[in-house]
Write a protein that holds these residues in place. Sequence first.
Motif, PDB file in Angstrom:
ATOM      1  N   GLY A  64       2.153   4.568 -10.537  1.00 31.28           N
ATOM      2  CA  GLY A  64       1.599   3.220 -10.549  1.00 31.28           C
ATOM      3  C   GLY A  64       1.578   2.657 -11.961  1.00 31.28           C
ATOM      4  N   ASP A  65       1.445   1.328 -12.060  1.00 29.10           N
ATOM      5  CA  ASP A  65       1.410   0.700 -13.381  1.00 29.10           C
ATOM      6  C   ASP A  65       0.001   0.264 -13.774  1.00 29.10           C
ATOM      7  N   ASN A  66      -1.008   0.600 -12.970  1.00 30.48           N
ATOM      8  CA  ASN A  66      -2.407   0.227 -13.205  1.00 30.48           C
ATOM      9  C   ASN A  66      -2.614  -1.285 -13.213  1.00 30.48           C
ATOM     10  N   VAL A  94      -6.419   9.841  -1.892  1.00 35.48           N
ATOM     11  CA  VAL A  94      -6.884   8.451  -1.899  1.00 35.48           C
ATOM     12  C   VAL A  94      -7.197   8.018  -3.329  1.00 35.48           C
ATOM     13  N   ARG A  95      -7.924   8.843  -4.061  1.00 40.85           N
ATOM     14  CA  ARG A  95      -8.306   8.534  -5.449  1.00 40.85           C
ATOM     15  C   ARG A  95      -7.071   8.361  -6.321  1.00 40.85           C
ATOM     16  N   ALA A  96      -6.119   9.262  -6.191  1.00 37.70           N
ATOM     17  CA  ALA A  96      -4.912   9.204  -7.022  1.00 37.70           C
ATOM     18  C   ALA A  96      -4.150   7.907  -6.794  1.00 37.70           C
ATOM     19  N   VAL A  97      -3.989   7.506  -5.538  1.00 43.41           N
ATOM     20  CA  VAL A  97      -3.257   6.273  -5.217  1.00 43.41           C
ATOM     21  C   VAL A  97      -4.004   5.058  -5.755  1.00 43.41           C
ATOM     22  N   LEU A  98      -5.321   5.006  -5.542  1.00 42.56           N
ATOM     23  CA  LEU A  98      -6.115   3.851  -5.980  1.00 42.56           C
ATOM     24  C   LEU A  98      -6.146   3.727  -7.500  1.00 42.56           C
ATOM     25  N   GLU A  99      -6.314   4.825  -8.204  1.00 49.06           N
ATOM     26  CA  GLU A  99      -6.366   4.769  -9.670  1.00 49.06           C
ATOM     27  C   GLU A  99      -5.009   4.404 -10.267  1.00 49.06           C
ATOM     28  N   ALA A 100      -3.929   4.898  -9.663  1.00 51.49           N
ATOM     29  CA  ALA A 100      -2.588   4.549 -10.145  1.00 51.49           C
ATOM     30  C   ALA A 100      -2.297   3.066  -9.913  1.00 51.49           C
ATOM     31  N   ALA A 101      -2.918   2.488  -8.878  1.00 52.71           N
ATOM     32  CA  ALA A 101      -2.736   1.067  -8.585  1.00 52.71           C
ATOM     33  C   ALA A 101      -3.558   0.181  -9.519  1.00 52.71           C
ATOM     34  N   GLY A 102      -4.548   0.747 -10.192  1.00 53.48           N
ATOM     35  CA  GLY A 102      -5.366  -0.029 -11.113  1.00 53.48           C
ATOM     36  C   GLY A 102      -6.654  -0.543 -10.490  1.00 53.48           C
ATOM     37  N   ILE A 103      -7.101   0.082  -9.416  1.00 48.67           N
ATOM     38  CA  ILE A 103      -8.350  -0.311  -8.757  1.00 48.67           C
ATOM     39  C   ILE A 103      -9.472   0.540  -9.348  1.00 48.67           C
ATOM     40  N   GLY A 139      -1.477  -3.190 -10.214  1.00 44.82           N
ATOM     41  CA  GLY A 139      -1.237  -3.668  -8.863  1.00 44.82           C
ATOM     42  C   GLY A 139       0.073  -3.227  -8.242  1.00 44.82           C
ATOM     43  N   ARG A 140       0.795  -2.306  -8.873  1.00 46.61           N
ATOM     44  CA  ARG A 140       2.016  -1.757  -8.261  1.00 46.61           C
ATOM     45  C   ARG A 140       1.845  -0.250  -8.143  1.00 46.61           C
ATOM     46  N   VAL A 141       2.171   0.293  -6.957  1.00 52.17           N
ATOM     47  CA  VAL A 141       1.993   1.727  -6.728  1.00 52.17           C
ATOM     48  C   VAL A 141       3.012   2.219  -5.706  1.00 52.17           C
ATOM     49  N   GLY A 142       3.388   3.504  -5.833  1.00 59.85           N
ATOM     50  CA  GLY A 142       4.318   4.116  -4.889  1.00 59.85           C
ATOM     51  C   GLY A 142       4.021   5.599  -4.735  1.00 59.85           C
ATOM     52  N   VAL A 143       4.354   6.139  -3.555  1.00 66.08           N
ATOM     53  CA  VAL A 143       4.165   7.557  -3.261  1.00 66.08           C
ATOM     54  C   VAL A 143       5.532   8.156  -2.972  1.00 66.08           C
ATOM     55  N   GLY A 144       5.807   9.339  -3.521  1.00 72.44           N
ATOM     56  CA  GLY A 144       7.086   9.995  -3.295  1.00 72.44           C
ATOM     57  C   GLY A 144       6.913  11.479  -3.044  1.00 72.44           C
ATOM     58  N   VAL A 145       7.843  12.042  -2.273  1.00 70.50           N
ATOM     59  CA  VAL A 145       7.839  13.465  -1.974  1.00 70.50           C
ATOM     60  C   VAL A 145       9.141  14.062  -2.492  1.00 70.50           C
ATOM     61  N   GLY A 146       9.044  15.147  -3.231  1.00 69.03           N
ATOM     62  CA  GLY A 146      10.232  15.818  -3.740  1.00 69.03           C
ATOM     63  C   GLY A 146      10.251  17.267  -3.292  1.00 69.03           C
ATOM     64  N   LYS A 147      11.429  17.739  -2.890  1.00 65.52           N
ATOM     65  CA  LYS A 147      11.575  19.143  -2.500  1.00 65.52           C
ATOM     66  C   LYS A 147      12.714  19.753  -3.301  1.00 65.52           C
ATOM     67  N   ALA A 148      12.475  20.944  -3.857  1.00 64.72           N
ATOM     68  CA  ALA A 148      13.510  21.638  -4.624  1.00 64.72           C
ATOM     69  C   ALA A 148      13.122  23.104  -4.745  1.00 64.72           C
ATOM     70  N   ARG A 149      14.062  23.907  -5.239  1.00 62.97           N
ATOM     71  CA  ARG A 149      13.816  25.340  -5.406  1.00 62.97           C
ATOM     72  C   ARG A 149      12.870  25.600  -6.575  1.00 62.97           C
ATOM     73  N   GLY A 150      12.844  24.703  -7.550  1.00 59.69           N
ATOM     74  CA  GLY A 150      11.962  24.867  -8.705  1.00 59.69           C
ATOM     75  C   GLY A 150      10.934  23.750  -8.774  1.00 59.69           C
ATOM     76  N   VAL A 151       9.770  24.046  -9.353  1.00 55.14           N
ATOM     77  CA  VAL A 151       8.690  23.056  -9.457  1.00 55.14           C
ATOM     78  C   VAL A 151       9.096  21.835 -10.297  1.00 55.14           C
TER      79      VAL A 151
END
Length: 180
Positions: free
Chosen positions: A46-48, A117-126, A50-62
């Motif tokens: 998020g940009d703090n 929920v907290r992570a998404v809201l804080e990244a959005a700037g709420i 009013g813009r936010v996004g959620v993504g999922v990544g899968k791979a053999r390494g962290v």
Amino acid sequence: MAQQRRRDRRQEEEEELDERVIEINRVAKVVKGGRRFAFRTIVVVGDNKGRVGVGVGKARGVPDSIRKGTERARRNMRKIPLAGTTIPHEIEAKYSGATVMLRPATPGTGVIAAGGVRAVLEAAGIHNILTKSKGSSNVLNVAQATLKALTELKDPEQIAAMRGKAVEEILPFWMRGQKS
């Protein structure tokens, strides 16, 4: 010259973004010789402002899974309407088995939420909001439900136009007289 400016602007945007890893999970694929382990990472960007996004990544390494999740979150960023440091109105959204309720709060309340929920809201700037999570506690579904609720929010101007009222009548009492 123009390409250099675009590259600089892109780097500035990337530096401004708030990236948060919500969860890192080890997953297994059963194959003929046994199990193949990989990692699933849930990332919020998020940009703090009013813009936010959620993504999922899968791979053999962290590190690879985090990078993939971050890229997907950047591509899925959505603009959400804010009313100062909170949201313009109450909303509830469901994603899979998770239901999330968001309510605007007065200044000084803080973010009353946990986990995804907290992570998404804080990244959005709420900064001032009350939340309740019902149903499934799966972190991915809760984060997606929160993002869905935020994207379903409407501007106070839109709501006022729909109801045929003044914007001042729509806003919560503590926001009347001030504009976001």
